[in-house]
Design a protein around this motif. Structure first.
Motif, PDB file in Angstrom:
ATOM      1  N   THR A  77       0.834  -1.203   0.000  1.00 24.74           N
ATOM      2  CA  THR A  77       0.000   0.000   0.000  1.00 24.74           C
ATOM      3  C   THR A  77       0.869   1.253   0.000  1.00 24.74           C
ATOM      4  O   THR A  77       2.051   1.223   0.372  1.00 24.74           O
ATOM      5  CB  THR A  77      -0.911   0.024   1.240  1.00 24.74           C
ATOM      6  N   ASP A  78       0.266   2.368  -0.407  1.00 26.39           N
ATOM      7  CA  ASP A  78       0.982   3.649  -0.376  1.00 26.39           C
ATOM      8  C   ASP A  78       1.365   4.027   1.055  1.00 26.39           C
ATOM      9  O   ASP A  78       2.421   4.623   1.286  1.00 26.39           O
ATOM     10  CB  ASP A  78       0.120   4.752  -0.981  1.00 26.39           C
ATOM     11  N   TYR A  87      -0.599   7.897  -3.528  1.00 26.79           N
ATOM     12  CA  TYR A  87       0.560   8.422  -4.250  1.00 26.79           C
ATOM     13  C   TYR A  87       0.750   7.629  -5.534  1.00 26.79           C
ATOM     14  O   TYR A  87       0.742   6.399  -5.513  1.00 26.79           O
ATOM     15  CB  TYR A  87       1.814   8.321  -3.381  1.00 26.79           C
ATOM     16  N   TRP A  88       0.922   8.339  -6.660  1.00 31.08           N
ATOM     17  CA  TRP A  88       1.188   7.683  -7.935  1.00 31.08           C
ATOM     18  C   TRP A  88       2.688   7.722  -8.194  1.00 31.08           C
ATOM     19  O   TRP A  88       3.254   8.771  -8.489  1.00 31.08           O
ATOM     20  CB  TRP A  88       0.434   8.386  -9.053  1.00 31.08           C
ATOM     21  N   ALA A  89       3.319   6.576  -8.089  1.00 30.57           N
ATOM     22  CA  ALA A  89       4.770   6.482  -8.233  1.00 30.57           C
ATOM     23  C   ALA A  89       5.173   6.409  -9.703  1.00 30.57           C
ATOM     24  O   ALA A  89       4.412   5.915 -10.551  1.00 30.57           O
ATOM     25  CB  ALA A  89       5.277   5.232  -7.509  1.00 30.57           C
ATOM     26  N   THR A  90       6.365   6.888  -9.997  1.00 36.93           N
ATOM     27  CA  THR A  90       6.932   6.657 -11.322  1.00 36.93           C
ATOM     28  C   THR A  90       7.307   5.181 -11.446  1.00 36.93           C
ATOM     29  O   THR A  90       7.522   4.497 -10.430  1.00 36.93           O
ATOM     30  CB  THR A  90       8.203   7.495 -11.545  1.00 36.93           C
ATOM     31  N   PRO A  91       7.409   4.666 -12.671  1.00 39.49           N
ATOM     32  CA  PRO A  91       7.905   3.299 -12.829  1.00 39.49           C
ATOM     33  C   PRO A  91       9.281   3.105 -12.205  1.00 39.49           C
ATOM     34  O   PRO A  91       9.616   1.998 -11.754  1.00 39.49           O
ATOM     35  CB  PRO A  91       7.959   3.119 -14.349  1.00 39.49           C
ATOM     36  N   PHE A  92      10.068   4.175 -12.143  1.00 39.33           N
ATOM     37  CA  PHE A  92      11.412   4.084 -11.562  1.00 39.33           C
ATOM     38  C   PHE A  92      11.329   3.873 -10.050  1.00 39.33           C
ATOM     39  O   PHE A  92      12.055   3.039  -9.496  1.00 39.33           O
ATOM     40  CB  PHE A  92      12.212   5.358 -11.874  1.00 39.33           C
ATOM     41  N   LYS A 190      -4.731  15.417 -12.730  1.00 37.35           N
ATOM     42  CA  LYS A 190      -3.786  16.263 -11.995  1.00 37.35           C
ATOM     43  C   LYS A 190      -2.685  15.407 -11.370  1.00 37.35           C
ATOM     44  O   LYS A 190      -1.514  15.808 -11.346  1.00 37.35           O
ATOM     45  CB  LYS A 190      -4.529  17.068 -10.931  1.00 37.35           C
ATOM     46  N   LYS A 191      -3.054  14.226 -10.874  1.00 34.37           N
ATOM     47  CA  LYS A 191      -2.034  13.311 -10.363  1.00 34.37           C
ATOM     48  C   LYS A 191      -1.109  12.881 -11.486  1.00 34.37           C
ATOM     49  O   LYS A 191       0.095  12.715 -11.290  1.00 34.37           O
ATOM     50  CB  LYS A 191      -2.697  12.084  -9.738  1.00 34.37           C
ATOM     51  N   TRP A 192      -1.694  12.702 -12.673  1.00 36.49           N
ATOM     52  CA  TRP A 192      -0.880  12.308 -13.831  1.00 36.49           C
ATOM     53  C   TRP A 192       0.138  13.395 -14.183  1.00 36.49           C
ATOM     54  O   TRP A 192       1.289  13.098 -14.496  1.00 36.49           O
ATOM     55  CB  TRP A 192      -1.789  12.031 -15.022  1.00 36.49           C
ATOM     56  N   ASP A 193      -0.294  14.641 -14.147  1.00 38.60           N
ATOM     57  CA  ASP A 193       0.616  15.749 -14.445  1.00 38.60           C
ATOM     58  C   ASP A 193       1.825  15.724 -13.499  1.00 38.60           C
ATOM     59  O   ASP A 193       2.970  15.930 -13.918  1.00 38.60           O
ATOM     60  CB  ASP A 193      -0.105  17.086 -14.328  1.00 38.60           C
ATOM     61  N   GLN A 194       1.574  15.486 -12.215  1.00 36.74           N
ATOM     62  CA  GLN A 194       2.670  15.418 -11.244  1.00 36.74           C
ATOM     63  C   GLN A 194       3.546  14.204 -11.511  1.00 36.74           C
ATOM     64  O   GLN A 194       4.779  14.275 -11.400  1.00 36.74           O
ATOM     65  CB  GLN A 194       2.110  15.347  -9.825  1.00 36.74           C
TER      66      GLN A 194
END
Length: 204
Positions: A77-78, A87-92, A190-194
């Motif tokens: 979980t986040d 929280y939307w994490a980058t693939p990295f 908006k989460k995607w933009d971040q």
């Protein structure tokens, strides 16, 4: 002269295309090793190898291999991973930490598939309800054609199955973060933009 909003949009697209030309580079791998250690480095090198192997493969093969690769990451979980509610994490970040939640799986698959040449118009981040658990979940839906029944890429199911066979899922809402209509910018976008900002900064 361009209006300022359009100029900013063009700058954003230029930066996005520039960062997309190479999904993983040597500097990123070095940074990952310094922060997370040798096993994290190995995961990134495995992804580099997979990207090379999937060049010019059929779409179904690419979908299966990408789905399998990211599904090896542990679920978390986040709150446990980032001490944040959502929280939307980058693939990295996702791959370096080797853990993440359903959004992280779906987003990582979406971005890598796009990098590998899958048309983003065919892919939608899809909120569903897990019927047997009465819980919210996110999967990636892939439409071969506009009228196709989508295939579902899901971290809880190894096999790529059409949505009609996923009777355990009830669709709630889906969206493509790159296809926006005027006035339709949601909290998810908006989460995607971040997220994209974090991607460009190679946040790990």
């Amino acid at each position: 002269m361009f209006p300022s909003s359009r100029l900013l949009f063009i700058i954003f697209i230029f930066i996005f295309i520039s960062y997309s030309t190479e999904f993983i580079d040597d500097k990123l791998i070095k940074d990952v090793e310094e922060k997370y250690g040798i096993f994290a480095k190995n995961r990134f090198q495995s992804l580099q190898k997979l990207i090379l192997e999937l060049q010019h493969k059929e779409e179904k093969v690419i979908l299966e291999k990408v789905n399998d690769f990211f599904n090896k990451v542990d679920y978390s979980t986040d709150e446990d991973t980032y001490d944040l509610k959502d929280y939307w994490a980058t693939p990295f970040e996702f791959l370096a930490r080797d853990e993440g939640d359903c959004e992280d799986y779906a987003i990582a698959k979406y971005l890598l598939l796009k990098h590998l040449g899958i048309n983003s118009n065919k892919m939608y981040l899809t909120y569903v309800n897990l019927i047997h658990y009465d819980a919210s979940h996110m999967v990636l839906s892939y439409f071969e054609t506009q009228n196709s029944v989508p295939l579902i890429l899901d971290n809880f199911e190894e096999e790529l199955l059409p949505a009609t066979q996923r009777t355990d899922l009830k669709p709630v809402h889906y969206f493509n973060p790159e296809i926006l209509k005027d006035g339709m910018k949601t909290s998810s976008h908006k989460k995607w933009d971040q997220l994209i900002k974090n991607m460009m900064e190679k946040k790990i």
